[in-house]
Design a protein around this motif. Structure first.
Motif, mmCIF file in Angstrom:
data_model
loop_
_atom_site.group_PDB
_atom_site.id
_atom_site.type_symbol
_atom_site.label_atom_id
_atom_site.label_comp_id
_atom_site.label_asym_id
_atom_site.label_seq_id
_atom_site.Cartn_x
_atom_site.Cartn_y
_atom_site.Cartn_z
ATOM 1 N N ASP A 1 6.922 21.371 65.104
ATOM 2 C CA ASP A 1 7.131 22.684 64.492
ATOM 3 C C ASP A 1 6.818 22.672 63.000
ATOM 4 O O ASP A 1 6.328 23.659 62.436
ATOM 5 C CB ASP A 1 8.578 23.132 64.706
ATOM 6 C CG ASP A 1 8.792 23.703 66.098
ATOM 7 O OD1 ASP A 1 7.808 23.803 66.856
ATOM 8 O OD2 ASP A 1 9.940 24.046 66.425
ATOM 9 N N LYS B 1 5.521 32.469 70.744
ATOM 10 C CA LYS B 1 5.417 33.876 70.387
ATOM 11 C C LYS B 1 6.092 34.210 69.056
ATOM 12 O O LYS B 1 5.723 35.192 68.396
ATOM 13 C CB LYS B 1 6.000 34.750 71.487
ATOM 14 C CG LYS B 1 7.493 34.547 71.741
ATOM 15 C CD LYS B 1 7.969 35.424 72.887
ATOM 16 C CE LYS B 1 9.464 35.232 73.147
ATOM 17 N NZ LYS B 1 9.936 36.068 74.284
ATOM 18 N N ASN B 2 7.075 33.410 68.662
ATOM 19 C CA ASN B 2 7.781 33.690 67.410
ATOM 20 C C ASN B 2 7.226 32.896 66.226
ATOM 21 O O ASN B 2 7.792 32.944 65.131
ATOM 22 C CB ASN B 2 9.271 33.383 67.571
ATOM 23 C CG ASN B 2 9.936 34.285 68.594
ATOM 24 O OD1 ASN B 2 9.616 35.472 68.678
ATOM 25 N ND2 ASN B 2 10.854 33.732 69.375
ATOM 26 N N ARG B 3 6.125 32.190 66.447
ATOM 27 C CA ARG B 3 5.545 31.384 65.381
ATOM 28 C C ARG B 3 4.322 32.091 64.800
ATOM 29 O O ARG B 3 3.491 32.630 65.531
ATOM 30 C CB ARG B 3 5.121 30.011 65.926
ATOM 31 C CG ARG B 3 4.461 29.121 64.882
ATOM 32 C CD ARG B 3 4.012 27.797 65.461
ATOM 33 N NE ARG B 3 3.298 27.009 64.483
ATOM 34 C CZ ARG B 3 3.887 26.216 63.599
ATOM 35 N NH1 ARG B 3 5.195 26.095 63.616
ATOM 36 N NH2 ARG B 3 3.163 25.546 62.721
ATOM 37 N N LYS B 4 4.229 32.089 63.471
ATOM 38 C CA LYS B 4 3.057 32.671 62.814
ATOM 39 C C LYS B 4 1.861 31.730 63.005
ATOM 40 O O LYS B 4 1.898 30.578 62.612
ATOM 41 C CB LYS B 4 3.318 32.874 61.320
ATOM 42 C CG LYS B 4 2.156 33.513 60.574
ATOM 43 C CD LYS B 4 2.461 33.643 59.094
ATOM 44 C CE LYS B 4 1.263 34.241 58.363
ATOM 45 N NZ LYS B 4 0.054 33.407 58.461
ATOM 46 N N ILE B 5 0.810 32.242 63.630
ATOM 47 C CA ILE B 5 -0.385 31.456 63.911
ATOM 48 C C ILE B 5 -1.601 32.232 63.421
ATOM 49 O O ILE B 5 -1.765 33.414 63.734
ATOM 50 C CB ILE B 5 -0.515 31.175 65.424
ATOM 51 C CG1 ILE B 5 0.707 30.380 65.917
ATOM 52 C CG2 ILE B 5 -1.794 30.425 65.738
ATOM 53 C CD1 ILE B 5 0.769 30.239 67.419
ATOM 54 N N ASP B 6 -2.451 31.579 62.637
ATOM 55 C CA ASP B 6 -3.637 32.258 62.106
ATOM 56 C C ASP B 6 -4.639 32.574 63.209
ATOM 57 O O ASP B 6 -5.122 33.691 63.323
ATOM 58 C CB ASP B 6 -4.306 31.384 61.022
ATOM 59 C CG ASP B 6 -3.492 31.348 59.739
ATOM 60 O OD1 ASP B 6 -2.563 32.163 59.610
ATOM 61 O OD2 ASP B 6 -3.785 30.497 58.879
ATOM 62 N N GLN B 7 -4.987 31.566 63.989
ATOM 63 C CA GLN B 7 -5.965 31.731 65.054
ATOM 64 C C GLN B 7 -5.430 31.066 66.316
ATOM 65 O O GLN B 7 -4.973 29.934 66.273
ATOM 66 C CB GLN B 7 -7.311 31.088 64.670
ATOM 67 C CG GLN B 7 -7.967 31.682 63.437
ATOM 68 C CD GLN B 7 -8.555 33.060 63.700
ATOM 69 O OE1 GLN B 7 -8.882 33.393 64.840
ATOM 70 N NE2 GLN B 7 -8.681 33.856 62.665
ATOM 71 N N ARG C 1 1.420 29.820 75.594
ATOM 72 C CA ARG C 1 1.352 30.785 74.496
ATOM 73 C C ARG C 1 2.682 31.490 74.298
ATOM 74 O O ARG C 1 3.122 31.718 73.160
ATOM 75 C CB ARG C 1 0.250 31.821 74.780
ATOM 76 C CG ARG C 1 0.223 32.990 73.776
ATOM 77 C CD ARG C 1 -0.132 32.499 72.382
ATOM 78 N NE ARG C 1 -0.039 33.560 71.389
ATOM 79 C CZ ARG C 1 1.023 33.785 70.629
ATOM 80 N NH1 ARG C 1 2.116 33.017 70.764
ATOM 81 N NH2 ARG C 1 1.032 34.747 69.733
ATOM 82 N N ASP D 1 -2.325 25.734 61.682
ATOM 83 C CA ASP D 1 -2.268 27.182 61.887
ATOM 84 C C ASP D 1 -3.258 27.655 62.943
ATOM 85 O O ASP D 1 -3.254 28.822 63.322
ATOM 86 C CB ASP D 1 -2.535 27.914 60.568
ATOM 87 C CG ASP D 1 -1.413 27.707 59.562
ATOM 88 O OD1 ASP D 1 -0.257 27.561 59.998
ATOM 89 O OD2 ASP D 1 -1.691 27.677 58.345
ATOM 90 N N ASN D 2 -4.140 26.768 63.394
ATOM 91 C CA ASN D 2 -5.120 27.104 64.426
ATOM 92 C C ASN D 2 -4.775 26.323 65.688
ATOM 93 O O ASN D 2 -4.745 25.090 65.671
ATOM 94 C CB ASN D 2 -6.526 26.752 63.951
ATOM 95 C CG ASN D 2 -6.861 27.417 62.622
ATOM 96 O OD1 ASN D 2 -6.925 28.628 62.536
ATOM 97 N ND2 ASN D 2 -7.054 26.607 61.582
#
Length: 343
Positions: free
Chosen positions: A159, A178-184, A174, A164-165
């Protein structure tokens, strides 16, 4: 190291403990990586350096896998703990390889404490990870404190240090992020070799089952044996071969005791770990794949069985319902319900 094809995209793939004998790879993440390499070898669309940070070697080993692919086995380090080696030793060694190869992208195939090595280049090169396992989901069902501690450590470090990708292998995977900030983010299921589709269909059923994977409480093989025992009492004889090694001596003892107590010796065969290249032959002589796991993301063994024209009977957990439509291309059963398995 030779860096031919300089105009192509350069990708460094990082994975722990891949076998130096490619033909003996037995499954799991390493098989997924092997299939990925074969795809790059066929398309020649990128120059690949796969770095396996390995606890089993003391000196570096380099293999030319294909014209555009090299595998470099990097010694993990001197400490008895992989986490300590990743933190104090492997990062510096990986940084040197990164300077020599000059990748455009670093692609991790496993998370957890291996991600300590991201510090070798995380500020200067884009990083990507494929998520094969879900540590927080596995933690919920782990029973032994050592196992729980290891999973918890990998989950927390993951974690903290996930890039971020991210590539997920299933919609279920996925959903866990769902609660994690992901760029791509994209979903790409693991590929399997086309040779599985060449396996001939069986003309008649012989009630012969196969299981592929590690033998442990998470995979729940005792449940399979209980089903075999109940069917035996009803006058139905099924045989099974397990392709995989025991995860712990304790679970091995539980399995062997159950087999001996219920006199299932002539119905059960243990092959140990079977090389990935030999699995098609195992599927060819089987009627059905069985998978009794308590947790799965998207099992390659089900995809392989389906490609071979063999149905799968599997527990309704994780990403498995994304692969199986009950009664159409396989059978979904409830966890620990021997009645649903026999039906």
């Amino acid at each position: 190291m030779n860096n031919s094809g300089a105009n192509k995209l350069k990708v460094m793939i990082v994975v722990p403990n891949m076998s130096t004998k490619i033909e003996t790879i037995t499954g799991g993440v390493h098989s997924a990586v092997l299939n990925l390499l074969r795809g790059f070898a066929e398309t020649r669309s990128a120059n690949i350096l796969l770095v396996s940070i390995s606890e089993a070697i003391k000196d570096p080993v380099e293999i030319q896998f294909a014209e555009n692919i090299r595998i470099y086995y990097l010694p993990e380090g001197p400490f008895p703990s992989s986490s300590l080696n990743y933190f104090f030793v492997s990062t510096g060694r990986l940084k040197k390889l990164i300077r020599e190869f000059g990748p455009d992208l670093v692609h991790y195939q496993i998370g957890g404490t291996l991600l300590f090595t991201r510090w070798a280049s995380m500020s200067s090169i884009p990083h990507l990870i494929t998520i094969h396992g879900i540590p927080w989901a596995e933690l919920k069902i782990a029973k032994h404190w050592k196992q729980r501690l290891t999973i918890y450590l990998n989950a927390v470090i993951g974690d903290w240090l996930y890039p971020d990708n991210i590539i997920q292998i299933s919609a279920y995977s996925r959903e866990q992020f769902k609660n994690r900030k992901i760029d791509q983010l994209c979903i790409i299921p693991n590929a399997i070799p086309p040779r599985y589709a060449d396996i001939p269909l069986k003309e008649e059923m012989q009630n012969h089952l196969v299981f592929v994977g590690v033998i442990n409480d998470l995979k729940n093989q005792l449940f399979i044996l209980k089903v075999l025992q109940e069917l035996k009492l009803e006058g139905l004889r099924f045989t099974i071969e397990f392709c995989g090694g025991f995860g712990t001596a304790e679970y091995q003892q539980l399995v062997e005791d159950y087999i001996n107590t219920h006199q299932l010796q002539d119905q059960v065969r243990f092959n140990g770990w079977v090389a990935y290249s030999e699995l098609p032959a195992v599927l060819e002589r089987s009627d059905m794949l069985v998978l009794s796991s308590r947790q799965e993301a998207l099992p390659m063994s089900i995809a392989e069985a389906m490609a071979a024209g063999r149905p799968a009977l599997a527990t309704r957990v994780g990403g498995i319902p994304e692969m199986i439509t009950d009664g159409e291309n396989g059978f979904l059963i409830e966890l620990e319900s021997t009645a649903s398995a026999k039906a």
